[in-house]
Motif scaffolding. Structure first.
Motif, PDB file in Angstrom:
ATOM      1  N   LEU A  72     -14.191  35.110  -9.907  1.00 24.59           N
ATOM      2  CA  LEU A  72     -13.365  34.029 -11.526  1.00 24.59           C
ATOM      3  C   LEU A  72     -12.034  34.204 -11.540  1.00 24.59           C
ATOM      4  O   LEU A  72     -11.064  33.317 -11.847  1.00 24.59           O
ATOM      5  N   VAL A  73     -11.433  35.283 -11.612  1.00 24.25           N
ATOM      6  CA  VAL A  73     -10.148  35.712 -11.505  1.00 24.25           C
ATOM      7  C   VAL A  73      -9.280  35.332  -9.857  1.00 24.25           C
ATOM      8  O   VAL A  73      -8.288  34.195 -10.772  1.00 24.25           O
ATOM      9  N   LYS A  74      -9.904  35.212  -9.251  1.00 22.76           N
ATOM     10  CA  LYS A  74      -8.996  34.848  -8.457  1.00 22.76           C
ATOM     11  C   LYS A  74      -9.129  32.910  -8.795  1.00 22.76           C
ATOM     12  O   LYS A  74      -7.856  32.434  -8.078  1.00 22.76           O
ATOM     13  N   ARG A  75      -9.548  31.774  -9.281  1.00 25.63           N
ATOM     14  CA  ARG A  75      -9.885  31.168  -9.762  1.00 25.63           C
ATOM     15  C   ARG A  75      -8.861  30.434 -11.122  1.00 25.63           C
ATOM     16  O   ARG A  75      -9.043  29.701 -11.407  1.00 25.63           O
ATOM     17  N   GLY A  76      -8.675  31.660 -11.332  1.00 22.26           N
ATOM     18  CA  GLY A  76      -8.042  31.447 -12.550  1.00 22.26           C
ATOM     19  C   GLY A  76      -8.686  32.267 -13.850  1.00 22.26           C
ATOM     20  O   GLY A  76      -8.031  31.150 -15.228  1.00 22.26           O
ATOM     21  N   ILE A  77      -9.607  32.217 -13.578  1.00 21.64           N
ATOM     22  CA  ILE A  77     -10.325  32.137 -14.756  1.00 21.64           C
ATOM     23  C   ILE A  77     -10.232  33.245 -15.737  1.00 21.64           C
ATOM     24  O   ILE A  77     -10.701  34.405 -15.154  1.00 21.64           O
ATOM     25  N   ASP A  78      -9.908  33.432 -17.123  1.00 19.65           N
ATOM     26  CA  ASP A  78     -10.023  34.599 -18.070  1.00 19.65           C
ATOM     27  C   ASP A  78     -11.268  35.440 -17.903  1.00 19.65           C
ATOM     28  O   ASP A  78     -12.191  34.029 -18.404  1.00 19.65           O
ATOM     29  N   LEU A  79     -11.745  36.599 -17.853  1.00 25.91           N
ATOM     30  CA  LEU A  79     -12.461  36.871 -17.856  1.00 25.91           C
ATOM     31  C   LEU A  79     -13.309  36.798 -19.341  1.00 25.91           C
ATOM     32  O   LEU A  79     -14.173  37.091 -19.695  1.00 25.91           O
ATOM     33  N   LYS A  80     -12.673  37.142 -20.094  1.00 31.86           N
ATOM     34  CA  LYS A  80     -12.810  36.981 -21.934  1.00 31.86           C
ATOM     35  C   LYS A  80     -13.830  35.676 -21.384  1.00 31.86           C
ATOM     36  O   LYS A  80     -14.389  35.461 -23.218  1.00 31.86           O
ATOM     37  N   ARG A 112     -10.148  33.842 -39.307  1.00 29.53           N
ATOM     38  CA  ARG A 112      -9.095  35.311 -38.558  1.00 29.53           C
ATOM     39  C   ARG A 112      -7.491  34.854 -38.291  1.00 29.53           C
ATOM     40  O   ARG A 112      -6.590  35.071 -38.561  1.00 29.53           O
ATOM     41  N   ILE A 113      -8.069  33.979 -37.101  1.00 28.62           N
ATOM     42  CA  ILE A 113      -6.252  33.555 -37.143  1.00 28.62           C
ATOM     43  C   ILE A 113      -5.276  32.744 -38.091  1.00 28.62           C
ATOM     44  O   ILE A 113      -3.910  33.131 -37.926  1.00 28.62           O
ATOM     45  N   ASN A 114      -6.026  32.168 -38.584  1.00 29.65           N
ATOM     46  CA  ASN A 114      -5.268  31.776 -39.700  1.00 29.65           C
ATOM     47  C   ASN A 114      -4.810  32.505 -40.790  1.00 29.65           C
ATOM     48  O   ASN A 114      -3.657  32.735 -41.221  1.00 29.65           O
ATOM     49  N   LYS A 115      -5.273  34.030 -40.912  1.00 29.17           N
ATOM     50  CA  LYS A 115      -5.243  34.040 -41.674  1.00 29.17           C
ATOM     51  C   LYS A 115      -4.083  35.633 -41.962  1.00 29.17           C
ATOM     52  O   LYS A 115      -3.456  35.836 -42.266  1.00 29.17           O
ATOM     53  N   ASP A 116      -4.315  35.731 -40.117  1.00 29.73           N
ATOM     54  CA  ASP A 116      -3.335  36.336 -39.350  1.00 29.73           C
ATOM     55  C   ASP A 116      -1.257  35.855 -39.775  1.00 29.73           C
ATOM     56  O   ASP A 116      -0.958  36.545 -40.045  1.00 29.73           O
ATOM     57  N   ILE A 117      -1.526  34.497 -39.290  1.00 37.19           N
ATOM     58  CA  ILE A 117      -0.637  33.598 -39.076  1.00 37.19           C
ATOM     59  C   ILE A 117       0.284  33.998 -40.673  1.00 37.19           C
ATOM     60  O   ILE A 117       1.143  34.118 -40.945  1.00 37.19           O
ATOM     61  N   LYS A 118      -1.155  33.810 -41.613  1.00 36.41           N
ATOM     62  CA  LYS A 118      -0.615  33.919 -43.051  1.00 36.41           C
ATOM     63  C   LYS A 118      -0.147  34.689 -43.176  1.00 36.41           C
ATOM     64  O   LYS A 118       1.277  35.442 -44.582  1.00 36.41           O
ATOM     65  N   ALA A 119      -1.164  35.788 -42.755  1.00 33.54           N
ATOM     66  CA  ALA A 119      -0.201  37.399 -43.311  1.00 33.54           C
ATOM     67  C   ALA A 119       1.660  37.527 -42.786  1.00 33.54           C
ATOM     68  O   ALA A 119       1.745  38.201 -43.271  1.00 33.54           O
ATOM     69  N   ASN A 148       4.277  33.760 -29.961  1.00 28.92           N
ATOM     70  CA  ASN A 148       4.469  34.604 -29.000  1.00 28.92           C
ATOM     71  C   ASN A 148       4.020  35.807 -30.177  1.00 28.92           C
ATOM     72  O   ASN A 148       3.049  37.121 -29.376  1.00 28.92           O
ATOM     73  N   PHE A 149       3.146  35.747 -31.084  1.00 26.54           N
ATOM     74  CA  PHE A 149       2.724  36.438 -31.959  1.00 26.54           C
ATOM     75  C   PHE A 149       0.902  36.497 -32.271  1.00 26.54           C
ATOM     76  O   PHE A 149       0.187  37.127 -31.502  1.00 26.54           O
ATOM     77  N   LEU A 150       0.784  35.615 -31.609  1.00 31.85           N
ATOM     78  CA  LEU A 150      -1.292  34.790 -31.011  1.00 31.85           C
ATOM     79  C   LEU A 150      -1.113  35.433 -29.570  1.00 31.85           C
ATOM     80  O   LEU A 150      -2.389  35.931 -29.032  1.00 31.85           O
ATOM     81  N   LYS A 151      -0.585  35.493 -29.039  1.00 31.35           N
ATOM     82  CA  LYS A 151      -0.411  35.744 -27.113  1.00 31.35           C
ATOM     83  C   LYS A 151      -0.337  37.446 -27.151  1.00 31.35           C
ATOM     84  O   LYS A 151      -0.850  37.807 -25.832  1.00 31.35           O
ATOM     85  N   GLU A 152       0.453  38.338 -28.291  1.00 40.24           N
ATOM     86  CA  GLU A 152      -0.396  39.336 -28.360  1.00 40.24           C
ATOM     87  C   GLU A 152      -1.600  39.812 -29.199  1.00 40.24           C
ATOM     88  O   GLU A 152      -2.073  40.833 -29.077  1.00 40.24           O
ATOM     89  N   LYS A 153      -2.212  38.966 -29.997  1.00 42.71           N
ATOM     90  CA  LYS A 153      -2.833  39.568 -30.431  1.00 42.71           C
ATOM     91  C   LYS A 153      -4.662  38.765 -29.571  1.00 42.71           C
ATOM     92  O   LYS A 153      -4.425  38.573 -28.364  1.00 42.71           O
ATOM     93  N   ASP A 154      -5.598  40.018 -30.133  1.00 45.18           N
ATOM     94  CA  ASP A 154      -6.312  39.961 -28.989  1.00 45.18           C
ATOM     95  C   ASP A 154      -7.526  39.560 -29.840  1.00 45.18           C
ATOM     96  O   ASP A 154      -8.703  40.286 -30.915  1.00 45.18           O
ATOM     97  N   TYR A 155      -8.202  38.213 -29.504  1.00 44.72           N
ATOM     98  CA  TYR A 155      -9.434  37.160 -30.440  1.00 44.72           C
ATOM     99  C   TYR A 155     -11.206  37.606 -29.263  1.00 44.72           C
ATOM    100  O   TYR A 155     -11.675  36.837 -30.258  1.00 44.72           O
ATOM    101  N   GLY A 156     -11.304  38.115 -28.862  1.00 40.88           N
ATOM    102  CA  GLY A 156     -12.220  38.188 -28.182  1.00 40.88           C
ATOM    103  C   GLY A 156     -11.824  37.067 -27.332  1.00 40.88           C
ATOM    104  O   GLY A 156     -13.299  37.053 -26.188  1.00 40.88           O
TER     105      GLY A 156
END
Length: 165
Positions: A72-80, A112-119, A148-156
């Motif tokens: 999967l990694v070799k094919r560019g699929i994120d393991l998340k 949760r993403i919406n709340k993080d952006i508003k915060a 850039n803010f969302l790229k730093e966060k981890d939402y699983g």
């Protein structure tokens, strides 16, 4: 008033690449010396978006998952994008592991993403539209800051930023 720019936050997976990784893993199960006669099997349910590993032991099942993960990694699929469940005891001593392929942003994660952006008090508006989010702003710089803010966060799960206009 200036025209508003926007982009979409989505979570998509290329099922063709997952199918290719699955086929490579299946081929390696037949050819690899330590897995050849182990009795391990792997199945892909494209409609149900699930991968099932049947193995005689938890150790062999983990080896199959490692092989699949490397493909999967070799094919560019994120393991998340692949969420493995806990081992289920099957007939005899065998083990079954089921993974679901995560596609689309669930409502709880979207809020949760919406709340993080508003915060962070970005000068943007966020709309939840089904399994994606749309972010609006008159300033393209604000949109870049949000990305850039969302790229730093981890939402699983992996997030992509599309339809930037």
């Amino acid at each position: 008033m200036a025209k508003e720019s926007s982009f979409d936050v989505v979570s998509t997976v290329d099922m063709q690449e997952i199918d290719n990784a699955y086929n490579q893993t299946k081929k390696e199960l037949v050819q690899r010396y330590d897995l050849k006669d182990s009795g391990a099997e792997i199945d892909l349910d494209k409609q149900g978006k699930a991968i099932t590993v049947h193995a005689p032991s938890d150790f062999v099942a983990r080896q199959v998952i490692d092989v699949l993960s490397s493909k999967l990694v070799k094919r560019g699929i994120d393991l998340k994008a692949v969420s493995w469940g806990s081992p289920i005891a099957a007939t005899g001593q065998s083990v079954r592991l089921v993974a679901r392929i995560i596609e689309g942003i669930e409502k709880e994660i979207a809020t949760r993403i919406n709340k993080d952006i508003k915060a962070e008090k970005f000068k943007v508006k966020v709309q939840i539209e089904g399994d994606k989010l749309r972010v609006f702003s008159p300033s393209r710089d604000s949109l870049q800051e949000v990305i850039n803010f969302l790229k730093e966060k981890d939402y699983g799960q992996p997030l992509q930023y599309v339809n930037y206009r």
